[in-house]
Design a protein around this motif. Structure first.
Motif, mmCIF file in Angstrom:
data_model
loop_
_atom_site.group_PDB
_atom_site.id
_atom_site.type_symbol
_atom_site.label_atom_id
_atom_site.label_comp_id
_atom_site.label_asym_id
_atom_site.label_seq_id
_atom_site.Cartn_x
_atom_site.Cartn_y
_atom_site.Cartn_z
ATOM 1 N N SER A 146 -8.140 2.945 -3.744
ATOM 2 C CA SER A 146 -9.299 3.053 -2.865
ATOM 3 C C SER A 146 -9.917 4.437 -2.969
ATOM 4 O O SER A 146 -9.370 5.341 -3.607
ATOM 5 N N GLU A 147 -11.073 4.602 -2.316
ATOM 6 C CA GLU A 147 -11.768 5.879 -2.354
ATOM 7 C C GLU A 147 -10.987 6.977 -1.642
ATOM 8 O O GLU A 147 -11.152 8.151 -1.938
ATOM 9 N N LYS A 148 -10.134 6.592 -0.694
ATOM 10 C CA LYS A 148 -9.356 7.569 0.060
ATOM 11 C C LYS A 148 -8.040 7.928 -0.623
ATOM 12 O O LYS A 148 -7.216 8.632 -0.047
ATOM 13 N N GLY A 149 -7.836 7.426 -1.819
ATOM 14 C CA GLY A 149 -6.640 7.774 -2.557
ATOM 15 C C GLY A 149 -5.450 6.882 -2.305
ATOM 16 O O GLY A 149 -4.330 7.207 -2.709
ATOM 17 N N PHE A 150 -5.641 5.730 -1.659
ATOM 18 C CA PHE A 150 -4.564 4.780 -1.421
ATOM 19 C C PHE A 150 -4.479 3.809 -2.595
ATOM 20 O O PHE A 150 -5.494 3.266 -3.045
ATOM 21 N N LYS B 219 0.537 5.929 -0.966
ATOM 22 C CA LYS B 219 -0.290 7.070 -1.344
ATOM 23 C C LYS B 219 0.595 8.085 -2.060
ATOM 24 O O LYS B 219 1.722 8.352 -1.624
ATOM 25 N N ASP C 44 0.838 -1.205 0.000
ATOM 26 C CA ASP C 44 0.000 0.000 0.000
ATOM 27 C C ASP C 44 0.870 1.252 0.000
ATOM 28 O O ASP C 44 1.939 1.287 0.628
ATOM 29 N N SER D 234 0.670 11.938 -4.479
ATOM 30 C CA SER D 234 -0.014 13.181 -4.862
ATOM 31 C C SER D 234 0.673 13.762 -6.092
ATOM 32 O O SER D 234 1.825 13.436 -6.390
#
Length: 315
Positions: free
Chosen positions: A118-122, A89, A87, A91
């Motif tokens: 995922s929906e949280k940007g992961f 993240k 996993d 930007s």
């Protein structure tokens, strides 16, 4: 033609009128062409959120290079056949494109490798079933028109351990013990890896203590449950369970606790002793001798007295 019909003076005025009319028609035609002409589109920069303008009064769109906000550990170790996920993240503006490389070779999603967000940007790289060929150095590259960024993870894959579900070599047997005695419930289990053992009494987890209840293990998988100073509360159904990654096995046995029954020992009845004299008296020089003369009865009584035997009235 105008000069011939109207004369020189009138012909000049007519030519002037025609020139003015032609000029008006030409201007009207140019105006019509201008009205029907489609203007050429112009590329205009998107206004900046910060309100910064350039020299022409318009703002220029901003681009941000990718940056990893969260990354996994540099090294991961997973057993073969297990599930694994990496996993992270990231930007950037615009949203960066992501690619994965294994030892420099591009990874394509398949049944064993999936790339999701995922929906949280992961973002995640998922291994449904880790194989030995998945070991190596993984590199994730994020890129957009402003630039790129990357991180690496070393994935080590260990060989799958041989596993065997627990099974009983011999099971605990039901027993009957007396209060105050020691109860011993034994069994032997074969399993790879070594299983975890759980004992229950009447479906309640058994609590061990150093004074009365203890559990002992032996190398070949032998397990012994000892209960010292057994009382009535220890009676019931006992369940032993062995659990490891390959499976579970369970067995039941019964422990009964009995009370000692003491029967009184009857006391022996005492025998009454009655002196016995012979009816024959012996004379001597001093007179009548109180000692009885020799007789079988007298000799028997003397021997009986010496040996502690007495004559009973009931005989």
């Amino acid at each position: 033609m105008a000069r011939r019909l109207l004369g020189p003076e009138n012909a000049a005025s007519v030519l002037v009128s025609q020139n003015e009319e032609n000029a008006q028609n030409s201007q009207q035609q140019n105006s019509e062409n201008t009205r029907l002409q489609v203007p050429t589109p112009q590329i205009r920069s998107r206004p900046s959120s910060r309100g910064e303008g350039n020299e022409h009064g318009s703002t220029q769109e901003k681009f941000f290079q990718p940056r990893f906000v969260q990354v996994p550990e540099d090294k991961m170790t997973v057993e073969e056949g297990r599930f694994c996920r990496i996993d992270f993240k990231v930007s950037g503006l615009p949203a960066p494109d992501l690619v994965w490389y294994l030892n420099g070779r591009l990874i394509h999603p398949d049944d064993f490798h999936k790339m999701i967000v995922s929906e949280k940007g992961f973002y995640s790289l998922i291994f449904e079933v880790v194989r030995g060929s998945d070991a190596g150095t993984y590199e994730c590259v994020a890129s957009n028109r402003a630039g790129e960024a990357s991180f690496t993870v070393q994935l080590d894959v260990t060989a799958k351990e041989h596993q065997k579900a627990p099974s009983f070599i011999f099971k605990p047997q039901s027993k009957r013990v007396y209060e105050g005695d020691t109860a011993r419930l034994e069994c032997q289990i074969s399993a790879i890896p070594t299983p975890r053992i759980y004992w229950k009494r009447n479906n309640e987890m058994l609590q061990y203590n150093a004074d009365r209840i203890s559990l002992f293990y032996d190398n070949p998988g032998k397990i012994c449950l000892l209960i010292h100073n057994v009382n009535k509360k220890d009676a019931g159904w006992y369940t032993v369970s062995a659990v490891n990654e390959a499976g579970v096995v369970t067995c039941h046995c019964r422990l009964d606790v009995a009370t000692h029954t003491y029967k009184p020992v009857p006391t022996p009845k005492q025998l009454k002793v009655r002196p016995t004299f012979s009816k024959y008296l012996a004379f001597n020089s001093k007179g009548l001798d109180v000692k009885p003369a020799f007789s079988p009865e007298g000799e028997f009584e003397r021997l009986a007295a010496q040996s502690g035997l007495y004559e009973s009235d009931e005989l």
